[in-house]
Enzyme design. Sequence first.
Site, mmCIF file in Angstrom:
data_model
loop_
_atom_site.group_PDB
_atom_site.id
_atom_site.type_symbol
_atom_site.label_atom_id
_atom_site.label_comp_id
_atom_site.label_asym_id
_atom_site.label_seq_id
_atom_site.Cartn_x
_atom_site.Cartn_y
_atom_site.Cartn_z
ATOM 1 N N HIS A 89 -12.009 -35.592 -26.543
ATOM 2 C CA HIS A 89 -10.997 -35.961 -25.549
ATOM 3 C C HIS A 89 -10.102 -34.819 -25.083
ATOM 4 O O HIS A 89 -9.594 -34.858 -23.977
ATOM 5 C CB HIS A 89 -10.163 -37.156 -26.037
ATOM 6 C CG HIS A 89 -9.104 -36.814 -27.047
ATOM 7 N ND1 HIS A 89 -9.359 -36.782 -28.396
ATOM 8 C CD2 HIS A 89 -7.803 -36.477 -26.905
ATOM 9 C CE1 HIS A 89 -8.249 -36.453 -29.034
ATOM 10 N NE2 HIS A 89 -7.292 -36.247 -28.156
ATOM 11 N N GLU A 93 -9.227 -30.239 -21.122
ATOM 12 C CA GLU A 93 -7.831 -29.862 -20.903
ATOM 13 C C GLU A 93 -7.496 -28.532 -21.579
ATOM 14 O O GLU A 93 -6.816 -27.693 -21.013
ATOM 15 C CB GLU A 93 -6.952 -30.986 -21.475
ATOM 16 C CG GLU A 93 -5.480 -30.835 -21.219
ATOM 17 C CD GLU A 93 -5.032 -31.501 -19.920
ATOM 18 O OE1 GLU A 93 -5.881 -32.134 -19.261
ATOM 19 O OE2 GLU A 93 -3.852 -31.372 -19.584
ATOM 20 N N ASP A 94 -7.994 -28.355 -22.785
ATOM 21 C CA ASP A 94 -7.493 -27.249 -23.612
ATOM 22 C C ASP A 94 -8.491 -26.129 -23.891
ATOM 23 O O ASP A 94 -8.167 -25.193 -24.600
ATOM 24 C CB ASP A 94 -7.041 -27.801 -24.988
ATOM 25 C CG ASP A 94 -5.862 -28.759 -24.873
ATOM 26 O OD1 ASP A 94 -5.172 -28.687 -23.839
ATOM 27 O OD2 ASP A 94 -5.651 -29.558 -25.790
ATOM 28 N N ASP A 155 -5.410 -41.448 -30.072
ATOM 29 C CA ASP A 155 -4.898 -40.088 -29.898
ATOM 30 C C ASP A 155 -3.388 -40.067 -30.209
ATOM 31 O O ASP A 155 -2.899 -39.252 -30.998
ATOM 32 C CB ASP A 155 -5.177 -39.684 -28.437
ATOM 33 C CG ASP A 155 -4.513 -38.394 -28.025
ATOM 34 O OD1 ASP A 155 -4.549 -37.434 -28.816
ATOM 35 O OD2 ASP A 155 -3.975 -38.342 -26.896
ATOM 36 N N ASP A 278 9.912 -65.468 -41.922
ATOM 37 C CA ASP A 278 8.597 -64.819 -42.027
ATOM 38 C C ASP A 278 8.714 -63.376 -42.506
ATOM 39 O O ASP A 278 7.876 -62.546 -42.222
ATOM 40 C CB ASP A 278 7.829 -64.896 -40.706
ATOM 41 C CG ASP A 278 8.451 -64.041 -39.624
ATOM 42 O OD1 ASP A 278 9.659 -63.706 -39.749
ATOM 43 O OD2 ASP A 278 7.753 -63.699 -38.658
#
Length: 505
Positions: A89, A93-94, A155, A278
């Site tokens: 992913h 981009e990197d 992510d 609860d």
Amino acid sequence: MPTLDDLLKAIKASGKQPGSRIPVIGNLRRNRQTVDLDMVKLAFEYAQEAHRGQTRKSGGPYIEHCLATAITLAQMGMDQETIIAGLLHDVPEDTAFSLVDIEKNFGSEVATLVAGITKLGKIKYRGIERYSENLRKMFISMAQDIRTIVIKMADRLHNLETLQYLPAKKQRRIAEESLEIYAPIADRLGMGQIKGEIEDQSFPYVNPEAFEWMQREILPKVELKKEYIERVIKVLAKELADKKLKVVSISGRPKRIYSLYHKLLKAPYDRDVSKIYDLVAARVIVPSVADCYHVLGIVHQLWKPLRGRVKDFISQPKPNGYRSLHTTVFGPEGKIVEIQIRTPQMHAQAEYGIAAHWYYKEAGDRANWRRIGDRGHTLPKKLKWIEDLVSWQKEISDSQLYLTSLTLDAFGNRIFVFTPKGDVIDLPEAATPVDFAYHVHTFIGDHCAGARINNQLVSLDTALKSGDVCEIITDKNRKGPSRDWLRFAKTTAAKAKIRANAPRR
Ligand code: MN
């Protein structure tokens, strides 16, 4: 630090049992779709090569983050393409490796998913002015392929888990953004587990004093209640065994710290933990829906129920798909305790939400999916609201109006209202007959002259409640909506149509 081996183990485990993030499900009919482990190894090596030399702020190699993301996806039972896209992913981009290259090596489906995440970009939280813009981006990518959002959630979860390595200012920004954007979307998609983890991870960074107070004052009380619940469970388990009822699991569920904190702040609790029934609930998982009601009957024979506290989310699921039976009873020693009853499938839906659709996706259930867009992506039919949001956005030109009301529409509590024919209309809380009318049809909205709620004539500004049956009285000769309705209309769609169609004075 996570390794390739951990990922392969998670994938194999998800083949015969659900991921460790939901430990209590028995042997269910599972999605038999297989994952090609060699392909996953290739994707790992590819990502490792692409990110070579890059490190995380923790000092560890960047590939750690890719692996952690993919492991979460594998634990959720996501498909091969999603797991591989999770590994890749951050590549376009990197790194120097391109999307075209990813497509060549891993096919167009993986490339489209990675492109979706890259497009979503590194959302930067810059306060309320960028908030709506970020939301819109998320919605659009969701409508294109919902798996993009599932990857983005995995992510984000790892980024939050490693937040301690970032400078304080950044920590706060990322945590705030997670609480305001990611958690509500996860909630709306029914991903209870992810929503809860995102909130609990963000909490100490956003409100350290409150977190500290919870640790000191409240958690010891949760521990005490846990001990009590153990006793409740023993009695109940014995009773169910005596009645020859098959039980998949029975356990105590402590309320998560962030959601507990929020409940405590609200009236009528006012920071008094003894009023929260609860705090720790007993949760019973049984094989079938019929078993659920059977268990409910047994519980009520054993312990007296509190009036008005039986909630049947099986016959009336929450808008995000949550199904379960809840009841609150006077348990052993006369203490008040909540008991939740559900099937394994309902449990997977409650924890994984949209991701559970991949978990259970089988050849036969195509009917519950709709094909959207020209790329043939599919979306579960239940998630039509995502498409609606995107199409409203295109419809409504007054973007400022859209942006402010989008948030209300998408995340306010929803109510169910019925048409006289019994169709269910999902509306925001406090919606009026005018919102209802426009939801049914523009013509009905424009020609709305009056309304009956549960057979009673009411004024058009009456707030609807869940379970109401609403009937609209129309007048064909009406010239159009009245601008006065803007005072009380709640939905974006109704307001926009009133503005557009009201006769000029
Ligand atoms: Mn990432």
